[in-house]
Design an enzyme around this catalytic site. Structure first.
Site, mmCIF file in Angstrom:
data_model
loop_
_atom_site.group_PDB
_atom_site.id
_atom_site.type_symbol
_atom_site.label_atom_id
_atom_site.label_comp_id
_atom_site.label_asym_id
_atom_site.label_seq_id
_atom_site.Cartn_x
_atom_site.Cartn_y
_atom_site.Cartn_z
ATOM 1 C CB CYS A 76 -60.234 45.218 -38.203
ATOM 2 S SG CYS A 76 -60.479 45.429 -39.993
ATOM 3 C CG HIS A 176 -60.664 49.922 -37.549
ATOM 4 N ND1 HIS A 176 -59.436 49.419 -37.178
ATOM 5 C CD2 HIS A 176 -60.891 49.494 -38.813
ATOM 6 C CE1 HIS A 176 -58.932 48.713 -38.189
ATOM 7 N NE2 HIS A 176 -59.801 48.747 -39.181
ATOM 8 C CD GLU A 178 -58.878 51.091 -34.043
ATOM 9 O OE1 GLU A 178 -58.294 50.751 -35.090
ATOM 10 O OE2 GLU A 178 -59.807 50.410 -33.521
#
EC number: 4.3.2.10
Length: 196
Positions: A76, A176, A178
């Site tokens: 990001c 993202h 994750e």
């Protein structure tokens, strides 16, 4: 061993947990001198680019990242900070990935770009292994890297932009991973597998 660089500009726990789900325990580091001891590193980031870049510079991270010879990936804002310059605060960045970060031209769309969106135009690379066009990942951003020769995958929100970039040992993901479920886990595993 993998390091997560803690600059105070990100929620690093979600990144750490994502790697732990892959069976890897990253170490969160706060001292730039520690970086050289790790096989690969993650530069996460959220917030305002100028504040984050000033924090990186004042803490000595810019020199440590510049000298690092192993795989390093920005996530990001972390990806944007690896580029040459950003319009967010009109500040020079780390200069490891060619390109200038500009504000998304969202026209009549809601800003920031937030939510699930497709990847497209995926170029064959170790970081895009087992990733297909139309796989979806989770974005939260208002600024982006224009599509260029360092783009490995694109996305679109008002305009085309780089979703994944790479140059030498440096890479970045605008979204993202994750927070991107199974596709995100695949991408993080690709980073762990990436050999220069």
């Amino acid at each position: 061993m993998i390091a997560i660089i803690n600059t105070g500009c990100a929620n690093i726990n979600s990144v750490r947990f994502a790697f732990e789900r892959l069976g890897v325990t990253p170490e969160v580091i706060t001292d730039p001198q520690q970086l050289v001891h790790f096989d690969r590193a993650i530069l996460p980031g959220v917030g305002h680019a100028k504040v984050a870049m000033e924090r990186l510079t004042s803490s000595g991270w810019n020199a440590a990242i510049d000298e690092y010879q192993k795989p390093l990936m920005g996530i990001c804002l972390g990806m944007q900070l690896l580029c040459d310059k950003t319009a967010e605060g009109d500040i020079n960045c780390l200069g490891k990935i060619p390109g200038v970060i500009s504000q998304l031209d969202v026209k009549d769309l809601t800003a920031p770009h937030m939510g699930w969106n497709n990847l497209s135009e995926c170029i064959k690379h170790p970081l895009t292994e087992n990733i297909n066009s139309d796989d979806q990942v989770y974005f939260v951003h208002s600024f982006a890297h224009a599509v260029s020769s360092v783009t490995l995958a694109q996305s679109e929100y008002g305009q085309r932009f780089s979703a994944i970039v790479a140059k030498d040992n440096y890479a970045g993901m605008q979204f993202h991973p994750e927070r991107s479920a199974k596709i995100g886990a695949t991408l993080l595993q690709n980073f762990l597998n990436w050999q220069l």
